[in-house]
Every structure is written in structure tokens, then in C-alpha cells.
Design an enzyme around this catalytic site. Structure first.
Site, PDB file in Angstrom:
ATOM      1  N   PHE A  47     -11.936   4.096  -1.211  1.00  0.00           N
ATOM      2  CA  PHE A  47     -11.670   4.478  -2.607  1.00  0.00           C
ATOM      3  C   PHE A  47     -10.997   3.319  -3.333  1.00  0.00           C
ATOM      4  O   PHE A  47     -11.414   2.915  -4.413  1.00  0.00           O
ATOM      5  CB  PHE A  47     -10.817   5.747  -2.679  1.00  0.00           C
ATOM      6  CG  PHE A  47     -10.391   6.099  -4.080  1.00  0.00           C
ATOM      7  CD1 PHE A  47     -11.342   6.343  -5.059  1.00  0.00           C
ATOM      8  CD2 PHE A  47      -9.045   6.163  -4.426  1.00  0.00           C
ATOM      9  CE1 PHE A  47     -10.958   6.648  -6.363  1.00  0.00           C
ATOM     10  CE2 PHE A  47      -8.661   6.472  -5.714  1.00  0.00           C
ATOM     11  CZ  PHE A  47      -9.618   6.715  -6.685  1.00  0.00           C
ATOM     12  N   TYR A  57       1.749  10.964  -7.094  1.00  0.00           N
ATOM     13  CA  TYR A  57       2.105   9.925  -6.124  1.00  0.00           C
ATOM     14  C   TYR A  57       3.550  10.099  -5.654  1.00  0.00           C
ATOM     15  O   TYR A  57       3.820  10.170  -4.448  1.00  0.00           O
ATOM     16  CB  TYR A  57       1.908   8.548  -6.753  1.00  0.00           C
ATOM     17  CG  TYR A  57       2.134   7.401  -5.805  1.00  0.00           C
ATOM     18  CD1 TYR A  57       1.265   7.165  -4.742  1.00  0.00           C
ATOM     19  CD2 TYR A  57       3.198   6.525  -5.979  1.00  0.00           C
ATOM     20  CE1 TYR A  57       1.471   6.100  -3.869  1.00  0.00           C
ATOM     21  CE2 TYR A  57       3.404   5.456  -5.119  1.00  0.00           C
ATOM     22  CZ  TYR A  57       2.540   5.251  -4.063  1.00  0.00           C
ATOM     23  OH  TYR A  57       2.748   4.195  -3.209  1.00  0.00           O
TER      24      TYR A  57
END
Length: 315
Positions: free
Chosen positions: A38, A147
Site C-alpha cells: 500500500f 493513526y
């Protein structure tokens, strides 16, 4: 030489992961690199393809992995705002489900496991510099939360597996790191400035440029990883790994312009939401317990990084 081990690195084709692959192979170990590409890139590890000590597996850590290894480094997760905000649900799943799957594997194998955590667990800190004892100032519902909170939850899982299942864990909190193999479009400040300077574009500073960061060269960080992984089992972490030399964003931009010989001008844009005003690690624990501290001055690290991007961009 230390005992030869088979070592799994998730996110092994990424910026940090690929450097860790190099280091562990150089140390005489067999490395299994797992990446779903990714944000990782095949060109980061193409020089290792065909090496007898290197194996590459395309895999997403949000799904279980069945493999036999002696150690696990869990680095899988997009780490720049542009990439981790692209699919915030997947970012959280990578941190949380990925941790669960890798911890489950380590539990089955009874092997030591390392978690690449982040200084982002401190959020926009009200304590400066940040020590491992500081709990952080994090917005749980902001654009960076996928995150920040994903990594915080991963730390929780690591320590719960340690307490409940006696798993040997190592948790490192990584502060801003830079060097060759950074993604040219990851939106991080060092790569942004270097790419803009080399291409003669205006250099974008968010806010007034007075916010501070501490920049650690990648080789120094990887040395910290290896020392922490191989430290006595009672040192679980979290351990801050980063450079204590603090610079304003504006100072960094001016340094990059000077070192690239660029004529780029500085332009200002609004500061993104929840962007930390300052970031500096207290590395007393790493120095005391690991005998570790960064050795690469900013100018030397920037010189190597600029040379990498010159080649990559043909600039």
C-alpha cells in the site's frame, strides 16, 4: 556472530522496513519480508530479491499469517498523514487487527515481538521534551486519530499480551525519521522540502514555521531497533527512539534550500488540524538501558537523503 535467526518484518518493503531488512541480513540472519505494498515499494527491496537470506511475501496483516520464525518486527502501517488519512478505517484496522494477528503468531511461536509505535501517541504534547511516562494529549475523533489512537491501542494490546500471556515484547516510540527510500509523495516535511527544492517549486510551510521537530537519520533509528529487540527481556519499553536536536520547520526549509542550491521560495499555508506544535524526545531511557544515541548530524543525513532524491527524480 550471534545465533542465526529467521526474522519476520511486517511492512518490510517500506522506508524503515527495507533498511531493517538490510541490517538484519548484514548481521547474518534470514529475513522474511511481509508487505501488501500500500505504501511499501518493490524498488526498496529489489536489491535483495534472489538473496539466499531474503524471502518476500505479499500479505495484508489484517489477515492472519501462519509462518515459523524466531523474532517478529511489526512495522506494518502507513505512517504519513497523506497515506494514513487516505483510508482511515483501514489504518486503524492495520494497527489493531495487525497487532492482534502478529501477537497471536508470537504467542503460538513463543517468540519475542517488537512493535514500531510512534511519537504520535503523545499527540500535541503539553510536556516538553516527551518522556515515556507522559500519557499524551490526543484528540480521539480528529483527522489524525486513526493513526494516533490505532498505535495507542496497539501498545495496549502488546502490554496486555505481555501481562496475560507472558509474551516477550519490545515497544519503540519512533520520532521523526528521515533518509533514503522515503516516499517522495508521503507529505512528510523532509521529503516534501527536498522534492520541492530539487524541482524548483515553492517550499510549503504550514503555519508560521515556528513549530519544531527533531529529525533522526534512519541508520541511527535501525540501530536502536536492533539494540532494543536484543535487550534483556525485562526491558519491554516503551522506549523513545529519536534525535534530541530540535529545529523549527522554517530552519529545516532554509537548510534544504541551502544544501540543494535551490532558488525555491517559501510559501505559507494554514496549519493542518491537530498538527503538533513541538516534538522532541527525551531519550534518557534508551541511552541508559541500550547505550544508544543518534550519531548522524542533520547536515550529513540530509546530504545522503538529497543524493537519493536527486537520483530518484533525475534532478
Amino acid at each position: 556472530m550471534a545465533e542465526r535467526k529467521t526474522i519476520l518484518i511486517t511492512g518490510g518493503a517500506g522506508f524503515l522496513g527495507s533498511h531493517l531488512c538490510d541490517r538484519l541480513i548484514a548481521d547474518g540472519h534470514d529475513v522474511i519480508c511481509v508487505d501488501n505494498f500500500f505504501t511499501g515499494a518493490k524498488h526498496n527491496i529489489e536489491h535483495l530479491i534472489g538473496h539466499p537470506s531474503f524471502e518476500l511475501i505479499r500479505h495484508d496483516v489484517t489477515f492472519p499469517l501462519y509462518i515459523e520464525v524466531h523474532q517478529i518486527y511489526n512495522l506494518a502501517c502507513p505512517a504519513s498523514p497523506i497515506h494514513y488519512q487516505h483510508d482511515p478505517v483501514q489504518t486503524t484496522k492495520t494497527s489493531v487487527h495487525g497487532a492482534i494477528n502478529m501477537l497471536g503468531l508470537a504467542k503460538r511461536l513463543k517468540c519475542r515481538i517488537f512493535q514500531a509505535s510512534t511519537s504520535e501517541v503523545y499527540g500535541d504534547p503539553s510536556v516538553h521534551p516527551q518522556t515515556e511516562a507522559y500519557w499524551g494529549n490526543v484528540n480521539p475523533i480528529g483527522p489524525r486519530s486513526c493513526y494516533d489512537e490505532g498505535k495507542r491501542c496497539a501498545e495496549t494490546l502488546f502490554f496486555d499480551y505481555h501481562h496475560q500471556h507472558k509474551l516477550e515484547i519490545k515497544v519503540a516510540r519512533i520520532f521523526n525519521t528521515y533518509g533514503p527510500r522515503m516516499h517522495p509523495k508521503d507529505g512528510r516535511v523532509v521529503s516534501n522540502f527536498i522534492v520541492q527544492a530539487l524541482q524548483g517549486e515553492p517550499i510549503t510551510i504550514y503555519g508560521d514555521g515556528c513549530q519544531t521537530r527533531s529529525f533522526c537519520y534512519v541508520d541511527d533509528l535501525i540501530e536502536g531497533f536492533v539494540r532494543l529487540m536484543n535487550s534483556p527481556s525485562d526491558l519491554t519499553g516503551p522506549v523513545n527512539l529519536g534525535n534530541q536536536s530540535e529545529f523549527t520547520i522554517r530552519q529545516l526549509a532554509e537548510k534544504v534550500i541551502e544544501m540543494t542550491g535551490s532558488r525555491s521560495e517559501l510559501i505559507s499555508k494554514p496549519l493542518p488540524a491537530d498538527d503538533p506544535r513541538q516534538r522532541q524526545p527525551d531519550i534518557s531511557l534508551a541511552t541508559q538501558k541500550l547505550g544508544w544515541q543518534p550519531a548522524t548530524p542533520l547536515a550529513e543525513g540530509l546530504e545522503r537523503t538529497i543524493a537519493y532524491f536527486r537520483t530518484l527524480l533525475g534532478a
